[in-house]
Design an enzyme around this catalytic site. Sequence first.
Site, PDB file in Angstrom:
ATOM      1  N   SER A  15       0.819  -1.215   0.000  1.00 29.03           N
ATOM      2  CA  SER A  15       0.000   0.000   0.000  1.00 29.03           C
ATOM      3  C   SER A  15       0.854   1.267   0.000  1.00 29.03           C
ATOM      4  CB  SER A  15      -0.898   0.022   1.230  1.00 29.03           C
ATOM      5  OG  SER A  15      -1.654  -1.162   1.288  1.00 29.03           O
ATOM      6  N   GLY A  16       1.814   1.341   0.929  1.00 27.21           N
ATOM      7  CA  GLY A  16       2.629   2.544   1.065  1.00 27.21           C
ATOM      8  C   GLY A  16       3.548   2.751  -0.128  1.00 27.21           C
ATOM      9  N   GLU A  35       9.208  -5.176  -6.935  1.00 26.32           N
ATOM     10  CA  GLU A  35       8.324  -6.041  -6.139  1.00 26.32           C
ATOM     11  C   GLU A  35       8.552  -7.471  -6.604  1.00 26.32           C
ATOM     12  OE1 GLU A  35       5.861  -5.842  -3.447  1.00 26.32           O
ATOM     13  OE2 GLU A  35       6.250  -7.956  -3.829  1.00 26.32           O
ATOM     14  N   CYS A  43      -1.937  -6.136   2.405  1.00 29.26           N
ATOM     15  CA  CYS A  43      -3.336  -5.686   2.467  1.00 29.26           C
ATOM     16  C   CYS A  43      -4.177  -6.274   1.333  1.00 29.26           C
ATOM     17  CB  CYS A  43      -3.376  -4.158   2.425  1.00 29.26           C
ATOM     18  SG  CYS A  43      -5.044  -3.505   2.392  1.00 29.26           S
ATOM     19  N   CYS A  48      -6.093  -7.202   4.650  1.00 28.00           N
ATOM     20  CA  CYS A  48      -7.363  -6.471   4.767  1.00 28.00           C
ATOM     21  C   CYS A  48      -8.439  -6.894   3.767  1.00 28.00           C
ATOM     22  CB  CYS A  48      -7.140  -4.977   4.562  1.00 28.00           C
ATOM     23  SG  CYS A  48      -5.570  -4.352   5.145  1.00 28.00           S
ATOM     24  N   LYS A  51      -9.454 -10.730   3.724  1.00 25.07           N
ATOM     25  CA  LYS A  51     -10.009 -10.956   5.066  1.00 25.07           C
ATOM     26  C   LYS A  51     -11.424 -10.391   5.164  1.00 25.07           C
ATOM     27  CE  LYS A  51      -9.950  -7.828   7.708  1.00 25.07           C
ATOM     28  NZ  LYS A  51      -8.904  -7.304   8.547  1.00 25.07           N
ATOM     29  N   ALA A 115      14.805  -6.878  -4.436  1.00 22.60           N
ATOM     30  CA  ALA A 115      15.745  -5.750  -4.464  1.00 22.60           C
ATOM     31  C   ALA A 115      16.612  -5.749  -3.208  1.00 22.60           C
ATOM     32  CB  ALA A 115      14.980  -4.443  -4.562  1.00 22.60           C
ATOM     33  N   GLY A 175      -4.219 -13.414  20.612  1.00 22.57           N
ATOM     34  CA  GLY A 175      -5.388 -12.646  21.052  1.00 22.57           C
ATOM     35  C   GLY A 175      -5.416 -11.262  20.442  1.00 22.57           C
ATOM     36  N   TYR A 177      -5.466  -8.632  16.737  1.00 13.40           N
ATOM     37  CA  TYR A 177      -6.377  -8.367  15.614  1.00 13.40           C
ATOM     38  C   TYR A 177      -6.583  -9.625  14.768  1.00 13.40           C
ATOM     39  CZ  TYR A 177      -6.015  -3.160  15.499  1.00 13.40           C
ATOM     40  OH  TYR A 177      -6.090  -1.819  15.739  1.00 13.40           O
ATOM     41  N   ILE A 178      -5.462 -10.189  14.311  1.00 10.30           N
ATOM     42  CA  ILE A 178      -5.559 -11.257  13.309  1.00 10.30           C
ATOM     43  C   ILE A 178      -6.199 -12.492  13.910  1.00 10.30           C
ATOM     44  CG2 ILE A 178      -4.219 -12.754  11.761  1.00 10.30           C
ATOM     45  CD1 ILE A 178      -2.285 -10.452  11.318  1.00 10.30           C
ATOM     46  N   GLU A 181      -9.971 -11.869  14.432  1.00  8.76           N
ATOM     47  CA  GLU A 181     -10.717 -11.792  13.167  1.00  8.76           C
ATOM     48  C   GLU A 181     -10.853 -13.179  12.534  1.00  8.76           C
ATOM     49  OE1 GLU A 181      -8.718  -8.783  10.809  1.00  8.76           O
ATOM     50  OE2 GLU A 181      -9.841  -7.178  11.792  1.00  8.76           O
ATOM     51  N   THR A 311      -2.853  -0.110   7.061  1.00  7.82           N
ATOM     52  CA  THR A 311      -2.734   0.368   5.678  1.00  7.82           C
ATOM     53  C   THR A 311      -2.913   1.890   5.557  1.00  7.82           C
ATOM     54  OG1 THR A 311      -3.331  -1.727   4.707  1.00  7.82           O
ATOM     55  CG2 THR A 311      -3.868   0.214   3.403  1.00  7.82           C
ATOM     56  N   HIS A 440     -32.726   8.293  13.727  1.00  7.70           N
ATOM     57  CA  HIS A 440     -33.558   7.296  14.402  1.00  7.70           C
ATOM     58  C   HIS A 440     -34.269   6.419  13.382  1.00  7.70           C
ATOM     59  CE1 HIS A 440     -35.688   5.665  17.796  1.00  7.70           C
ATOM     60  NE2 HIS A 440     -36.829   5.824  17.153  1.00  7.70           N
ATOM     61  N   GLU A 445     -27.068   6.312  16.902  1.00 11.08           N
ATOM     62  CA  GLU A 445     -27.633   7.488  17.591  1.00 11.08           C
ATOM     63  C   GLU A 445     -27.328   7.452  19.092  1.00 11.08           C
ATOM     64  OE1 GLU A 445     -31.975   7.853  17.892  1.00 11.08           O
ATOM     65  OE2 GLU A 445     -32.149   5.710  17.460  1.00 11.08           O
TER      66      GLU A 445
HETATM   67  P1  NDP Z   1      -0.991  -8.272  17.459  1.00  9.28           P
HETATM   68  O1  NDP Z   1       0.246  -7.680  17.959  1.00  9.28           O
HETATM   69  O2  NDP Z   1      -2.240  -7.476  17.357  1.00  9.28           O
HETATM   70  O3  NDP Z   1      -1.345  -9.565  18.373  1.00  9.28           O
HETATM   71  C1  NDP Z   1      -0.401 -10.556  18.639  1.00  9.28           C
HETATM   72  C2  NDP Z   1      -1.032 -11.513  19.629  1.00  9.28           C
HETATM   73  O4  NDP Z   1      -0.192 -12.637  19.799  1.00  9.28           O
HETATM   74  C3  NDP Z   1      -1.208 -10.873  21.000  1.00  9.28           C
HETATM   75  O5  NDP Z   1      -2.405 -11.359  21.542  1.00  9.28           O
HETATM   76  C4  NDP Z   1      -0.013 -11.408  21.770  1.00  9.28           C
HETATM   77  O6  NDP Z   1      -0.244 -11.519  23.143  1.00  9.28           O
HETATM   78  C5  NDP Z   1       0.140 -12.781  21.174  1.00  9.28           C
HETATM   79  N1  NDP Z   1       1.491 -13.311  21.241  1.00  9.28           N
HETATM   80  C6  NDP Z   1       2.646 -12.691  20.892  1.00  9.28           C
HETATM   81  N2  NDP Z   1       3.698 -13.525  21.056  1.00  9.28           N
HETATM   82  C7  NDP Z   1       3.200 -14.690  21.532  1.00  9.28           C
HETATM   83  C8  NDP Z   1       3.774 -15.915  21.909  1.00  9.28           C
HETATM   84  N3  NDP Z   1       5.091 -16.109  21.827  1.00  9.28           N
HETATM   85  N4  NDP Z   1       2.963 -16.909  22.349  1.00  9.28           N
HETATM   86  C9  NDP Z   1       1.627 -16.724  22.437  1.00  9.28           C
HETATM   87  N5  NDP Z   1       1.020 -15.566  22.089  1.00  9.28           N
HETATM   88  C10 NDP Z   1       1.800 -14.563  21.644  1.00  9.28           C
HETATM   89  O7  NDP Z   1      -0.579  -8.927  16.078  1.00  9.28           O
HETATM   90  P2  NDP Z   1      -1.414  -9.494  14.871  1.00  9.28           P
HETATM   91  O8  NDP Z   1      -0.480 -10.467  14.256  1.00  9.28           O
HETATM   92  O9  NDP Z   1      -2.760  -9.952  15.272  1.00  9.28           O
HETATM   93  O10 NDP Z   1      -1.590  -8.228  13.944  1.00  9.28           O
HETATM   94  C11 NDP Z   1      -0.456  -7.422  13.560  1.00  9.28           C
HETATM   95  C12 NDP Z   1      -0.877  -6.017  13.289  1.00  9.28           C
HETATM   96  O11 NDP Z   1      -1.565  -5.977  12.062  1.00  9.28           O
HETATM   97  C13 NDP Z   1      -1.858  -5.444  14.308  1.00  9.28           C
HETATM   98  O12 NDP Z   1      -1.223  -4.873  15.393  1.00  9.28           O
HETATM   99  C14 NDP Z   1      -2.603  -4.427  13.502  1.00  9.28           C
HETATM  100  O13 NDP Z   1      -1.939  -3.202  13.565  1.00  9.28           O
HETATM  101  C15 NDP Z   1      -2.540  -4.974  12.086  1.00  9.28           C
HETATM  102  N6  NDP Z   1      -3.831  -5.529  11.683  1.00  9.28           N
HETATM  103  C16 NDP Z   1      -4.892  -4.690  11.577  1.00  9.28           C
HETATM  104  C17 NDP Z   1      -6.124  -5.171  11.216  1.00  9.28           C
HETATM  105  C18 NDP Z   1      -7.262  -4.223  11.127  1.00  9.28           C
HETATM  106  O14 NDP Z   1      -7.042  -3.036  11.017  1.00  9.28           O
HETATM  107  N7  NDP Z   1      -8.503  -4.701  11.174  1.00  9.28           N
HETATM  108  C19 NDP Z   1      -6.353  -6.567  10.927  1.00  9.28           C
HETATM  109  C20 NDP Z   1      -5.175  -7.374  11.080  1.00  9.28           C
HETATM  110  C21 NDP Z   1      -3.971  -6.857  11.431  1.00  9.28           C
HETATM  111  P3  NDP Z   1      -0.073 -10.279  24.148  1.00  9.28           P
HETATM  112  O15 NDP Z   1      -1.250  -9.392  23.925  1.00  9.28           O
HETATM  113  O16 NDP Z   1      -0.076 -10.953  25.481  1.00  9.28           O
HETATM  114  O17 NDP Z   1       1.214  -9.629  23.801  1.00  9.28           O
END
Ligand code: NDP
Length: 458
Positions: A15-16, A35, A43, A48, A51, A115, A175, A177-178, A181, A311, A440, A445
């Site tokens: 994207s960038g 590329e 993305c 994005c 997904k 590259a 736990g 975003y990814i 989702e 993105t 409404h 709202e």
């Molecule tokens: P995140 O950093 O959001 O989440 C990583 C997760 O993995 C956290 O819950 C973390 O736990 C856990 N974790 C990290 N290391 C370990 C480990 N060794 N063992 C077990 N659990 C672990 O990363 P994502 O990969 O989900 O997403 C990357 C980025 O991409 C996001 O931060 C976001 O900016 C972007 N993104 C945005 C989306 C959107 O806009 N809708 C959709 C998807 C991605 P803990 O919390 O305890 O550190």
Amino acid sequence: MQTFDFDLFVIGGGSGGVRAARMSAQRGARVGLAEVADMGGTCVNVGCIPKKLYSYAAHYAEAFEESHGFGWVGKAPSLDWDLLKANRAKEISRLNGIYVQLLDSAGVKIIKGWARLIDAHTVEVGKHRFSARHILISTGGTASVPAVPGHEHVLTSDHMFDLSPFPKRLLVVGGGYIACEFASIFNGLGAQVTQIHRGEKLLTGFDEDVRSFIASEMRKTGVQLQLGTQVEAISQTSHGLQVTLKGGAEAVTVDAVLYATGRVPNTNGLGLEAAGVAVNAGGAIQVNEHYQTSVASIYALGDVTARIQLTPVALGEAMVVVDQLFGPAAGKKPRSMSYDFIATAVFTHPNIGTVGYSEAAAREKFDSISVYRSDFKALKHTLSGSTERTLMKLLVDDATDRVVGLHMVGADAGEIVQGFAVAMKAGATKAVFDSTIGIHPTAAEEFVTMREPVKQAG
Ligand code: NDP
């Protein structure tokens, strides 16, 4: 004066990178872009866009279910996974083509291949070397999987779009975003999903209410959520992948294991050391406020700098770099990038939309805040039979009356929060929210009708 093959050489067509290359060329710069894979980066190809398409697909499951309350009768159709994959692939290759076309028509020279930096002004792609006055690194990030025993069996989000066969039983680790989702999406598409996360709450950094609320809503949709749990080992058995968990929790047997445990900057093999480009402890390229690396002629933006991995942030950063290097568009001022009040959505089922401070962060930042909170059953669910609830929360800085945090868990939260983000960037106060007439009947709202704080001060 030294002459160069290009005014700007961009490494990475995500994207960038594409935005920077295209806009620079439109300002008259001679631009090259390398590329190695399909144009569009994470993305467009494995992030994005696909997904969100799969998220739409997954929402039909609940829509069919809920339609009965509205008088629709008959059996719900079943998912043809191969058809969904094929339709997605067609759309993504259409987008790849559009990106190439946009670059071509702007006059950007696309160079296919990997590259590598040779020095401050030279890039090598295959057997060819190119010189450039400025170089921009926009190579993004890649999924990182911890070295648990059996990690060779696991998948990352890159692999999820084309899985074959459809995983009837899926374990999602993480736990963020990814993880959230994909747990929601595959649950909606019909998989039996278990999600395990090492923390006691999902989505570190989000508002605490949002974190608890989404866990409860995801559980209601059928995701088996196990918090405070970690994988011990993964092994292949005749029944599937057996995943043993630390602390004696019961092992899970599944068809696929998705690790979504964070992403790392894509810097391997870029020749950063040769060119003298510094990286920080996490491996991200260090940049100053002008996106300039430790080498003055080399810039970097987006996920490879690991600031905010979104993105639209990379796109915003690209525009700033273009304005700096080649001047703003005719009649416009040079852009700057503000990282305040960046709205974001997590496309869980239901969605999360958020902008500004969490309650905890607002309490740290401001002397005194008021918290407005509403938790309700959306009108649709009076007939749908669904038990889904919606959460909305506003945080107000008492000293200025400014709304400094806005959070929602509920249908279309991403769509709703985007508009409020504009108001918050503009400094809207609670009084402005209160004087805004609601639409409404909508869920949105509620944001302009929350009158009494549930918590005040401190
Ligand atoms: P995140 O950093 O959001 O989440 C990583 C997760 O993995 C956290 O819950 C973390 O736990 C856990 N974790 C990290 N290391 C370990 C480990 N060794 N063992 C077990 N659990 C672990 O990363 P994502 O990969 O989900 O997403 C990357 C980025 O991409 C996001 O931060 C976001 O900016 C972007 N993104 C945005 C989306 C959107 O806009 N809708 C959709 C998807 C991605 P803990 O919390 O305890 O550190």
